[in-house]
Write a protein that holds these residues in place. Sequence first.
Motif, PDB file in Angstrom:
ATOM      1  N   GLU A 231       0.831  -1.207   0.000  1.00 26.70           N
ATOM      2  CA  GLU A 231       0.000   0.000   0.000  1.00 26.70           C
ATOM      3  C   GLU A 231       0.865   1.256   0.000  1.00 26.70           C
ATOM      4  O   GLU A 231       0.537   2.247  -0.662  1.00 26.70           O
ATOM      5  CB  GLU A 231      -0.906   0.016   1.232  1.00 26.70           C
ATOM      6  CG  GLU A 231      -2.002  -1.019   1.253  1.00 26.70           C
ATOM      7  CD  GLU A 231      -2.742  -1.003   2.569  1.00 26.70           C
ATOM      8  OE1 GLU A 231      -3.859  -0.439   2.612  1.00 26.70           O
ATOM      9  OE2 GLU A 231      -2.209  -1.537   3.558  1.00 26.70           O
ATOM     10  N   ALA A 232       1.956   1.228   0.756  1.00 32.10           N
ATOM     11  CA  ALA A 232       2.801   2.407   0.934  1.00 32.10           C
ATOM     12  C   ALA A 232       3.788   2.610  -0.218  1.00 32.10           C
ATOM     13  O   ALA A 232       4.635   3.492  -0.155  1.00 32.10           O
ATOM     14  CB  ALA A 232       3.563   2.314   2.249  1.00 32.10           C
ATOM     15  N   SER A 233       3.661   1.813  -1.267  1.00 32.35           N
ATOM     16  CA  SER A 233       4.512   1.918  -2.462  1.00 32.35           C
ATOM     17  C   SER A 233       5.994   1.726  -2.162  1.00 32.35           C
ATOM     18  O   SER A 233       6.858   2.329  -2.798  1.00 32.35           O
ATOM     19  CB  SER A 233       4.288   3.260  -3.178  1.00 32.35           C
ATOM     20  OG  SER A 233       3.002   3.284  -3.768  1.00 32.35           O
ATOM     21  N   VAL A 234       6.293   0.870  -1.171  1.00 36.39           N
ATOM     22  CA  VAL A 234       7.688   0.505  -0.884  1.00 36.39           C
ATOM     23  C   VAL A 234       7.823  -1.026  -0.924  1.00 36.39           C
ATOM     24  O   VAL A 234       8.533  -1.620  -0.111  1.00 36.39           O
ATOM     25  CB  VAL A 234       8.184   1.081   0.466  1.00 36.39           C
ATOM     26  CG1 VAL A 234       8.332   2.587   0.375  1.00 36.39           C
ATOM     27  CG2 VAL A 234       7.271   0.688   1.616  1.00 36.39           C
ATOM     28  N   SER A 235       7.155  -1.636  -1.881  1.00 38.44           N
ATOM     29  CA  SER A 235       7.174  -3.097  -1.983  1.00 38.44           C
ATOM     30  C   SER A 235       8.575  -3.645  -2.215  1.00 38.44           C
ATOM     31  O   SER A 235       8.839  -4.819  -1.954  1.00 38.44           O
ATOM     32  CB  SER A 235       6.243  -3.564  -3.100  1.00 38.44           C
ATOM     33  OG  SER A 235       6.626  -3.010  -4.342  1.00 38.44           O
ATOM     34  N   PHE A 236       9.501  -2.787  -2.687  1.00 35.41           N
ATOM     35  CA  PHE A 236      10.878  -3.233  -2.935  1.00 35.41           C
ATOM     36  C   PHE A 236      11.576  -3.706  -1.670  1.00 35.41           C
ATOM     37  O   PHE A 236      12.587  -4.417  -1.747  1.00 35.41           O
ATOM     38  CB  PHE A 236      11.690  -2.112  -3.596  1.00 35.41           C
ATOM     39  CG  PHE A 236      11.791  -0.859  -2.780  1.00 35.41           C
ATOM     40  CD1 PHE A 236      12.788  -0.697  -1.824  1.00 35.41           C
ATOM     41  CD2 PHE A 236      10.890   0.182  -2.948  1.00 35.41           C
ATOM     42  CE1 PHE A 236      12.885   0.460  -1.065  1.00 35.41           C
ATOM     43  CE2 PHE A 236      10.978   1.350  -2.207  1.00 35.41           C
ATOM     44  CZ  PHE A 236      11.978   1.489  -1.254  1.00 35.41           C
ATOM     45  N   ILE A 237      11.065  -3.322  -0.490  1.00 31.31           N
ATOM     46  CA  ILE A 237      11.710  -3.766   0.748  1.00 31.31           C
ATOM     47  C   ILE A 237      11.391  -5.224   1.061  1.00 31.31           C
ATOM     48  O   ILE A 237      12.040  -5.821   1.920  1.00 31.31           O
ATOM     49  CB  ILE A 237      11.339  -2.872   1.957  1.00 31.31           C
ATOM     50  CG1 ILE A 237       9.887  -3.101   2.394  1.00 31.31           C
ATOM     51  CG2 ILE A 237      11.609  -1.404   1.662  1.00 31.31           C
ATOM     52  CD1 ILE A 237       9.512  -2.398   3.689  1.00 31.31           C
ATOM     53  N   VAL A 238      10.408  -5.802   0.387  1.00 31.20           N
ATOM     54  CA  VAL A 238      10.017  -7.188   0.656  1.00 31.20           C
ATOM     55  C   VAL A 238      10.798  -8.113  -0.281  1.00 31.20           C
ATOM     56  O   VAL A 238      10.403  -8.370  -1.407  1.00 31.20           O
ATOM     57  CB  VAL A 238       8.503  -7.398   0.470  1.00 31.20           C
ATOM     58  CG1 VAL A 238       8.112  -8.818   0.892  1.00 31.20           C
ATOM     59  CG2 VAL A 238       7.703  -6.369   1.259  1.00 31.20           C
ATOM     60  N   ASN A 239      11.951  -8.584   0.193  1.00 35.15           N
ATOM     61  CA  ASN A 239      12.790  -9.473  -0.621  1.00 35.15           C
ATOM     62  C   ASN A 239      13.381 -10.606   0.204  1.00 35.15           C
ATOM     63  O   ASN A 239      14.396 -11.194  -0.149  1.00 35.15           O
ATOM     64  CB  ASN A 239      13.909  -8.684  -1.309  1.00 35.15           C
ATOM     65  CG  ASN A 239      14.862  -8.019  -0.329  1.00 35.15           C
ATOM     66  OD1 ASN A 239      14.875  -8.336   0.858  1.00 35.15           O
ATOM     67  ND2 ASN A 239      15.676  -7.099  -0.810  1.00 35.15           N
ATOM     68  N   ASN A 240      12.723 -10.910   1.310  1.00 40.78           N
ATOM     69  CA  ASN A 240      13.205 -11.922   2.249  1.00 40.78           C
ATOM     70  C   ASN A 240      12.376 -13.194   2.085  1.00 40.78           C
ATOM     71  O   ASN A 240      11.186 -13.212   2.401  1.00 40.78           O
ATOM     72  CB  ASN A 240      13.085 -11.380   3.677  1.00 40.78           C
ATOM     73  CG  ASN A 240      13.761 -12.269   4.704  1.00 40.78           C
ATOM     74  OD1 ASN A 240      14.172 -13.385   4.400  1.00 40.78           O
ATOM     75  ND2 ASN A 240      13.872 -11.771   5.926  1.00 40.78           N
ATOM     76  N   ASP A 241      12.996 -14.254   1.582  1.00 43.18           N
ATOM     77  CA  ASP A 241      12.283 -15.517   1.361  1.00 43.18           C
ATOM     78  C   ASP A 241      12.113 -16.326   2.637  1.00 43.18           C
ATOM     79  O   ASP A 241      11.327 -17.281   2.675  1.00 43.18           O
ATOM     80  CB  ASP A 241      13.019 -16.371   0.322  1.00 43.18           C
ATOM     81  CG  ASP A 241      12.974 -15.749  -1.066  1.00 43.18           C
ATOM     82  OD1 ASP A 241      12.000 -15.021  -1.351  1.00 43.18           O
ATOM     83  OD2 ASP A 241      13.923 -15.968  -1.846  1.00 43.18           O
ATOM     84  N   GLU A 242      12.844 -15.957   3.672  1.00 43.34           N
ATOM     85  CA  GLU A 242      12.751 -16.676   4.935  1.00 43.34           C
ATOM     86  C   GLU A 242      11.564 -16.158   5.750  1.00 43.34           C
ATOM     87  O   GLU A 242      10.918 -15.180   5.393  1.00 43.34           O
ATOM     88  CB  GLU A 242      14.058 -16.538   5.711  1.00 43.34           C
ATOM     89  CG  GLU A 242      15.261 -17.123   4.984  1.00 43.34           C
ATOM     90  CD  GLU A 242      16.551 -16.967   5.769  1.00 43.34           C
ATOM     91  OE1 GLU A 242      16.487 -16.641   6.972  1.00 43.34           O
ATOM     92  OE2 GLU A 242      17.624 -17.165   5.176  1.00 43.34           O
ATOM     93  N   ASP A 243      11.324 -16.829   6.862  1.00 41.62           N
ATOM     94  CA  ASP A 243      10.230 -16.403   7.732  1.00 41.62           C
ATOM     95  C   ASP A 243      10.620 -15.111   8.441  1.00 41.62           C
ATOM     96  O   ASP A 243      11.751 -14.970   8.918  1.00 41.62           O
ATOM     97  CB  ASP A 243       9.927 -17.488   8.768  1.00 41.62           C
ATOM     98  CG  ASP A 243       8.686 -17.164   9.581  1.00 41.62           C
ATOM     99  OD1 ASP A 243       7.713 -16.644   8.990  1.00 41.62           O
ATOM    100  OD2 ASP A 243       8.686 -17.414  10.801  1.00 41.62           O
TER     101      ASP A 243
END
Length: 336
Positions: A231-243
Amino acid sequence: MPLYYRSIIEEHMAVRKHVGIFDVSHMGDVTVSGKDASAFLDHMFPTKVSNLKNGECVYTAFLNDSGLMIDDTIVYRMGEDSYFFVPNAGTTEKIYRWVSDHSAGYSVKIENVSNRISSIALQGPESEEVLNELGFSYPGYFKFQYVSGKYMNAITGKDQIIISGTGYTGEKGVEFIIPNEHAVELWKKLLEAINKRNGLPAGLGARDTLRMEKGMLLSGHDFNEDRDPYEASVSFIVNNDEDFVGKKNLEIRRRSDHEIFRGFVLSDGIPRNGNPIKAGGKRVGTVTSGTISPVLNKGIALGYIDKAYSKENTEVMIEIRSVDHKAVVTKPRIVK
């Protein structure tokens, strides 16, 4: 840090055209060290922090268990098992407790060193010239370096200061991280150097207008545990495949239909937080930040809007004091 020293517009334009300095010592500083530091921070963030090399930093955010953003931050990798991060001023204690409460089972030491550390931001197209004049060099974008000298650093405990290629203005610049006792001396040296270049010290007002022109989020204002990174247009920070904390619910939210963070340029009027955004006679979003852009000389806003109306150049209306004002949608970075 005052609202302004001379005027918000003068300070804003000095940073855009020349150079400015900001006392950002109100920001927090938390260190994490120990043999499990990398694994622990990978668990705390949606960003794979352990991918950082020594001397690199990254923008990311703390999520709650629902996948919503508690605070955004910059994480620095100081060594193999040593990091520090910078929470926002109003959330430092909250984040320190949040991190500490999640550290069970990890061999880490977490310390809030905020009260020992000052930070001065040097920002603007002529910032590198100022650095060179003072005997420093630009470390690179989102990189940092230790500089030996008489300034004992409160984070490392060594005879060094930290110069980081980061900032909150959208301009080239650095942030000095330095013990409190040496901050005044450094400020005076920087002030003398920027005065030669039509530079100015800048206050909270210019800090806010500068970051708004560039679409930078303000914690507690543009989000407050009510928005996720998509929503906050910072989806690039989500790059962690782990839990990581909030991962399961963040995945559920990603597949849902939510509003999205965008910029807006008005034909007239100055928008403020809470102003309704309308299209087709109905409310389709809300302004979270608004001001007059010194560069565009127009009202600008940041806020959340229904994805159906989020395409660039879409015409909408923003209601200010019961009067609708024409606006067009832009990407969050309003001033290119």
